[in-house]
Each structure stands twice: as C-alpha cells, then as structure tokens.
Design a protein around this motif. Structure first.
Motif, short mmCIF file in Angstrom:
data_model
loop_
_atom_site.label_atom_id
_atom_site.label_comp_id
_atom_site.label_asym_id
_atom_site.label_seq_id
_atom_site.Cartn_x
_atom_site.Cartn_y
_atom_site.Cartn_z
N VAL A 146 0.87 -0.99 -0.01
CA VAL A 146 -0.01 -0.02 -0.02
C VAL A 146 0.70 1.15 0.07
CG1 VAL A 146 -1.75 1.30 1.25
CG2 VAL A 146 -1.81 -1.52 1.42
N ASN A 147 0.44 2.17 -0.88
CA ASN A 147 1.21 3.57 -0.89
C ASN A 147 0.25 4.81 -0.73
OD1 ASN A 147 3.89 2.42 -2.06
ND2 ASN A 147 2.55 1.90 -3.66
N LEU A 148 0.50 5.68 0.60
CA LEU A 148 -0.14 6.52 0.93
C LEU A 148 0.24 7.90 0.71
CD1 LEU A 148 -1.62 4.87 3.90
CD2 LEU A 148 -3.16 5.24 2.13
N VAL A 149 -0.46 8.66 0.17
CA VAL A 149 -0.15 10.10 0.28
C VAL A 149 -1.06 10.88 1.28
CG1 VAL A 149 0.30 12.36 -1.12
CG2 VAL A 149 0.65 10.12 -2.11
N ILE A 150 -0.33 11.49 2.38
CA ILE A 150 -1.05 12.22 3.57
C ILE A 150 -0.89 13.52 3.61
CG2 ILE A 150 -1.62 9.91 4.53
CD1 ILE A 150 0.11 10.77 6.71
N VAL A 151 -1.53 14.31 4.24
CA VAL A 151 -1.71 15.37 4.68
C VAL A 151 -1.78 15.61 6.07
CG1 VAL A 151 -2.38 18.14 4.74
CG2 VAL A 151 -2.53 16.74 2.74
N ILE A 152 -0.85 16.07 7.11
CA ILE A 152 -1.07 16.01 8.49
C ILE A 152 -1.61 17.21 8.83
CG2 ILE A 152 0.56 13.98 8.74
CD1 ILE A 152 2.64 16.06 10.11
N GLY B 280 0.80 5.59 13.48
CA GLY B 280 -0.63 5.21 13.57
C GLY B 280 -1.42 4.97 12.34
N VAL B 281 -0.92 5.46 11.19
CA VAL B 281 -1.41 5.15 9.87
C VAL B 281 -1.13 3.50 9.46
CG1 VAL B 281 -1.36 5.48 7.27
CG2 VAL B 281 -1.87 7.44 9.03
N ASN C 133 3.95 2.34 2.42
CA ASN C 133 4.89 3.47 2.09
C ASN C 133 4.01 4.73 2.03
OD1 ASN C 133 7.00 1.70 1.25
ND2 ASN C 133 5.53 1.11 -0.34
N ILE C 134 4.35 5.58 3.03
CA ILE C 134 3.60 6.78 3.28
C ILE C 134 4.51 8.16 2.91
CG2 ILE C 134 2.52 8.39 5.09
CD1 ILE C 134 2.28 5.67 6.76
#
Length: 127
Positions: free
Chosen positions: A73-79, A91-92, A111-112
């Motif tokens: 899984v590959n994630l793109v996040i805004v914190i 946590g993610v 992967n984040i």
C-alpha cells in the motif's frame, strides 16, 4: 457429491478494494487531515464546488497492489499541524494493517509520503 465437498477455484481481491479499505483506515487516524497530493486535492476542491464532492474520494491518495494474498500500500497524506510525523505515520501503518488483515490479506509494506501540513487545523500549536 458429499455434504463436506467444496468447489475449488481462486479468489482475487482487486487492488481497488484494498485502496478503499486503506483510505478509510488512514482517515480514522488522529492527525491525518486528508489524503492525496497537491493535484488530487486541487481537483477534489473543484469537484466539491460543482457538487461532485464524492467523486474520487474513496481511493484518493492511495494506490495498492495485491499479489498472492499480500498487499503493498502506498499512501499520500496531509497531517494536521502540531502532530508529530512519526506518531501519525505509525498510527496510519497500524490502522491500515489491521483493517486490511481483517479482510484476510497480508500486508507486506505500507509506504507513506507526507505531502503537506494543514496549518490552522484543530490541535495545531505553533508556540
């Protein structure tokens, strides 16, 4: 055929299914403001303005690949501002792993990429 007999075959879980599960899990983590890179967030804002606010939300900011019952899984996040990056990303990873494994898959890798910080979000402390 006996009552205990079971038909054979294969089961494949689509990448898109894992993406939806991962996005829902990631959004539930405190400190995650939203998902998706700058371009995805821009288009989502445009969709919101024209009444298409649900378009693309289910998998935005996530890609996944499932092979032999294992997911990457590959994630793109805004914190949210004021939240430590390691705490949020740990946590993610925990939430996504738990959610995906609840569906009977193994998670090999998450992967984040933290793409942005939401300043002025709840919990922000800039003192």
């Amino acid at each position: 055929m006996t009552p205990d007999a079971t038909a054979g075959g294969t089961t494949h879980v689509a990448d898109e299914v894992v993406e939806k599960i991962a996005v829902a899990a990631a959004k539930s983590v405190p400190g995650v403001a939203e998902l998706g890179g700058d371009v995805a967030r821009f288009f989502n804002a445009v969709f919101d303005r024209v009444g298409l606010d649900q378009l693309g939300d289910a998998r935005r900011g996530c890609s996944a690949h499932v092979t032999d019952g294992a997911a990457v899984v590959n994630l793109v996040i805004v914190i949210d501002g004021g939240h430590p990056v390691p705490q949020v990303t740990d946590g993610v990873r925990a939430a996504v792993t738990s959610a995906v494994e609840a569906y009977g898959l193994r998670v090999d890798e998450i992967n984040i990429r933290v793409d942005d910080v939401a300043i002025g979000a709840p919990g922000t402390s800039l003192s």
